[in-house]
Write a protein that holds these residues in place. Structure first.
Motif, PDB file in Angstrom:
ATOM      1  N   ASP A  91       0.873  -1.171   0.000  1.00  0.00           N
ATOM      2  CA  ASP A  91       0.000   0.000   0.000  1.00  0.00           C
ATOM      3  C   ASP A  91       0.909   1.219   0.000  1.00  0.00           C
ATOM      4  N   ARG A  93       1.370   5.339  -0.100  1.00  0.00           N
ATOM      5  CA  ARG A  93       0.765   6.649   0.164  1.00  0.00           C
ATOM      6  C   ARG A  93       1.780   7.715  -0.258  1.00  0.00           C
ATOM      7  N   LYS A  98      -4.765   9.427  -0.798  1.00  0.00           N
ATOM      8  CA  LYS A  98      -5.301   8.114  -0.507  1.00  0.00           C
ATOM      9  C   LYS A  98      -4.294   7.049  -0.957  1.00  0.00           C
ATOM     10  N   THR A 100      -2.624   3.790  -2.613  1.00  0.00           N
ATOM     11  CA  THR A 100      -2.891   2.915  -3.750  1.00  0.00           C
ATOM     12  C   THR A 100      -2.250   1.567  -3.451  1.00  0.00           C
TER      13      THR A 100
END
Length: 183
Positions: A91, A93, A98, A100
């Motif tokens: 993940d 940032r 937000k 991705t």
């Protein structure tokens, strides 16, 4: 992908009618590369399967032409489904945006050589280990090309990641990141 999106937003600000290549060449000096000094060494030998198995966290900064440096945070979890293979979920940032999600699949294809896929890539990912350094290369959408140099630090729990993204051979973005294995 986050690098591409930041790059695309930056290029929209360029005056209409000015060729992107000319602007990229003129502004390539705006993408700092001094942080790309080598920390390559013969030991410890980088084993991407061992390093990325389990939890990792990367903190760094993204530099894109025409934009300020942006902090990055990458949280990853890797699983080794077989000998010489790693599946890594991350993940990512960028700034306060937000997060991705991206997925890596790498496998050893020869001593010190790796091949695989990345959800952000167009086509294959290739990698080569030389001592403590893993060098990865892959193409991205819209003619972008990425190269990453990950240098495993003494103790084997930290790696320094330096990535350069080019378009038409001209640097348009770079990432400088420290990745740490988490218990």
């Amino acid at each position: 992908m986050a690098v591409f999106l930041a790059f695309r937003r930056s290029t929209k600000k360029i005056a209409k009618g000015v060729p992107l290549l000319s602007v990229s060449i003129a502004l390539s000096a705006c993408v700092p590369s001094g942080h790309l000094a080598s920390t390559q060494a013969p030991v410890p030998v980088f084993d991407p399967v061992a390093f990325f198995a389990g939890h990792t966290e990367g903190k760094g900064r993204l530099s894109v032409i025409l934009r300020r440096h942006t902090p990055t945070l990458v949280e990853g979890y890797g699983v080794a489904p077989g000998a010489g293979q790693i599946d890594l979920e991350q993940d990512v940032r960028v700034g306060v945006g937000k997060p991705t999600h991206r997925t890596w699949h790498l496998r050893r294809i020869a001593p010190d050589r790796y091949a695989g896929t990345l959800s952000d890539a167009v086509g294959p990912v290739t990698g080569e280990v030389t001592g403590n350094r893993l060098h990865l290369q892959f193409a991205m959408k819209h003619g972008l090309h990425a190269q990453q140099w990950l240098d495993l630090q003494p103790g084997g729990q930290t790696a320094r990641n330096r990535m350069v993204v080019t378009k038409f051979g001209v640097p348009v973005a770079s990432v400088d990141e420290t990745i740490v294995r988490r218990p």
